[in-house]
Design an enzyme around this catalytic site. Sequence first.
Site, PDB file in Angstrom:
ATOM      1  N   GLU A 186      -6.819   4.420   7.980  1.00 38.75           N
ATOM      2  CA  GLU A 186      -6.651   5.852   7.670  1.00 38.75           C
ATOM      3  C   GLU A 186      -7.898   6.413   6.985  1.00 38.75           C
ATOM      4  O   GLU A 186      -8.224   7.593   7.134  1.00 38.75           O
ATOM      5  CB  GLU A 186      -5.377   6.052   6.821  1.00 38.75           C
ATOM      6  CG  GLU A 186      -4.124   5.843   7.674  1.00 38.75           C
ATOM      7  CD  GLU A 186      -2.894   5.360   6.928  1.00 38.75           C
ATOM      8  OE1 GLU A 186      -2.851   5.450   5.689  1.00 38.75           O
ATOM      9  OE2 GLU A 186      -1.966   4.887   7.607  1.00 38.75           O
ATOM     10  N   GLY A 226       2.727   2.140  10.746  1.00 39.57           N
ATOM     11  CA  GLY A 226       3.672   3.237  10.599  1.00 39.57           C
ATOM     12  C   GLY A 226       4.413   3.609  11.872  1.00 39.57           C
ATOM     13  O   GLY A 226       5.061   4.651  11.938  1.00 39.57           O
ATOM     14  N   HIS A 275      -9.429   0.880   5.036  1.00 40.87           N
ATOM     15  CA  HIS A 275      -8.149   1.058   5.732  1.00 40.87           C
ATOM     16  C   HIS A 275      -8.373   1.996   6.921  1.00 40.87           C
ATOM     17  O   HIS A 275      -9.198   2.910   6.848  1.00 40.87           O
ATOM     18  CB  HIS A 275      -7.112   1.642   4.764  1.00 40.87           C
ATOM     19  CG  HIS A 275      -5.738   1.673   5.350  1.00 40.87           C
ATOM     20  ND1 HIS A 275      -5.344   2.634   6.241  1.00 40.87           N
ATOM     21  CD2 HIS A 275      -4.680   0.827   5.207  1.00 40.87           C
ATOM     22  CE1 HIS A 275      -4.090   2.390   6.610  1.00 40.87           C
ATOM     23  NE2 HIS A 275      -3.661   1.301   5.999  1.00 40.87           N
ATOM     24  N   GLY A 300       2.876  -1.193   4.230  1.00 40.69           N
ATOM     25  CA  GLY A 300       2.876   0.218   3.852  1.00 40.69           C
ATOM     26  C   GLY A 300       4.282   0.679   3.523  1.00 40.69           C
ATOM     27  O   GLY A 300       4.789   0.483   2.422  1.00 40.69           O
ATOM     28  N   GLY A 301       4.931   1.283   4.492  1.00 47.19           N
ATOM     29  CA  GLY A 301       6.240   1.905   4.290  1.00 47.19           C
ATOM     30  C   GLY A 301       7.247   1.017   3.574  1.00 47.19           C
ATOM     31  O   GLY A 301       7.964   1.476   2.670  1.00 47.19           O
ATOM     32  N   ASN A 356       0.864  -1.179   0.000  1.00 47.37           N
ATOM     33  CA  ASN A 356       0.000   0.000   0.000  1.00 47.37           C
ATOM     34  C   ASN A 356       0.901   1.230   0.000  1.00 47.37           C
ATOM     35  O   ASN A 356       1.508   1.550   1.013  1.00 47.37           O
ATOM     36  CB  ASN A 356      -0.886  -0.045   1.259  1.00 47.37           C
ATOM     37  CG  ASN A 356      -1.685   1.224   1.468  1.00 47.37           C
ATOM     38  OD1 ASN A 356      -1.786   2.062   0.573  1.00 47.37           O
ATOM     39  ND2 ASN A 356      -2.267   1.358   2.653  1.00 47.37           N
ATOM     40  N   SER A 372       3.666  -2.244  10.263  1.00 45.84           N
ATOM     41  CA  SER A 372       5.116  -2.284  10.500  1.00 45.84           C
ATOM     42  C   SER A 372       5.762  -3.614  10.119  1.00 45.84           C
ATOM     43  O   SER A 372       6.691  -4.076  10.786  1.00 45.84           O
ATOM     44  CB  SER A 372       5.427  -1.926  11.957  1.00 45.84           C
ATOM     45  OG  SER A 372       5.042  -0.585  12.219  1.00 45.84           O
ATOM     46  N   GLU A 387      -5.068  -5.149  10.690  1.00 45.24           N
ATOM     47  CA  GLU A 387      -4.056  -4.121  10.894  1.00 45.24           C
ATOM     48  C   GLU A 387      -4.337  -3.365  12.184  1.00 45.24           C
ATOM     49  O   GLU A 387      -5.168  -2.428  12.198  1.00 45.24           O
ATOM     50  CB  GLU A 387      -4.070  -3.129   9.722  1.00 45.24           C
ATOM     51  CG  GLU A 387      -3.774  -3.750   8.388  1.00 45.24           C
ATOM     52  CD  GLU A 387      -3.259  -2.711   7.403  1.00 45.24           C
ATOM     53  OE1 GLU A 387      -2.134  -2.850   6.947  1.00 45.24           O
ATOM     54  OE2 GLU A 387      -3.987  -1.741   7.147  1.00 45.24           O
ATOM     55  N   LYS A 433       0.018   4.244  -0.239  1.00 43.84           N
ATOM     56  CA  LYS A 433      -0.656   5.410   0.361  1.00 43.84           C
ATOM     57  C   LYS A 433      -0.456   6.644  -0.537  1.00 43.84           C
ATOM     58  O   LYS A 433      -0.427   6.505  -1.748  1.00 43.84           O
ATOM     59  CB  LYS A 433      -0.155   5.626   1.789  1.00 43.84           C
ATOM     60  CG  LYS A 433      -0.247   4.332   2.620  1.00 43.84           C
ATOM     61  CD  LYS A 433      -0.015   4.523   4.083  1.00 43.84           C
ATOM     62  CE  LYS A 433      -0.163   3.180   4.790  1.00 43.84           C
ATOM     63  NZ  LYS A 433      -0.028   3.279   6.234  1.00 43.84           N
TER      64      LYS A 433
END
Length: 249
Positions: free
Chosen positions: A95, A169, A93, A230-231, A9, A209, A163, A11
Amino acid sequence: MKRKLAAGNWKMNGTNATLGELQTLTAAHPDPRIDILICPPATLIVQAAALTADGPLMIGGQDCHTAPSGAHTGDISAPMLADAGASAVLIGHSERRENHHETNALVADKATSAWSAGLTAVICLGETLAQREAAQTLDVIATQLDASLPGGATGANTVIAYEPVWAIGTGLTPTTAQIAEVHDFLRARLADRLGEPGANAIRLLYGGSVKPANAAKIFAISNVDGALVGGASLKSSDFSPIISALEQA
Ligand code: PGA
């Protein structure tokens, strides 16, 4: 046997210059033993899908509207994502739930609209830190699953991503036992609704993470069928070892 799934993802990250990561990933995993999905920002879906059309990478959206078209400035519909070359879409999600006040009912409507467009819905859920500390995790997960997943879910049209909000994150991850508890619970709850074969066909991803350093440990946990990353999905040098860890799990 269902194939495991490594989903990335991006983002609100990525421009034309980032698309080279997809080519690097494809070159590193020309014939993966797992499914690989990348969800870039909507602006890059058409190019990402064109770049990956002949390879194993699948491209997804990060959100969709409930309606197929209409007066909804700034929104993108599921049929539009499919038309752009997406085969899946993230729904609900945390967010989106937090920043855009998405409710479970809205998430369920979005999943239905994703299915209508032929997209796989990757439905996200997870507890906040306050909810975990109040020992409400399984209650929250049960409510979110029951109300966010419409009737008609199959292994082909649905993926569930657990999640924990506090792990996204932050570099924090739940313990192995905490992840196993939720994933085992999700599987059993799905079985109540869909029967065991139906529940077993649905892939359960862990997200929050996930990094090259912890991926193998997470993929060894029962009922973890992959990850939503994600990251660490932004750079092929991070995502590639995660893919390899899942192939070896
Ligand atoms: P993270 O994000 O891997 O950067 O924690 C996961 C997600 O939000 O899907």
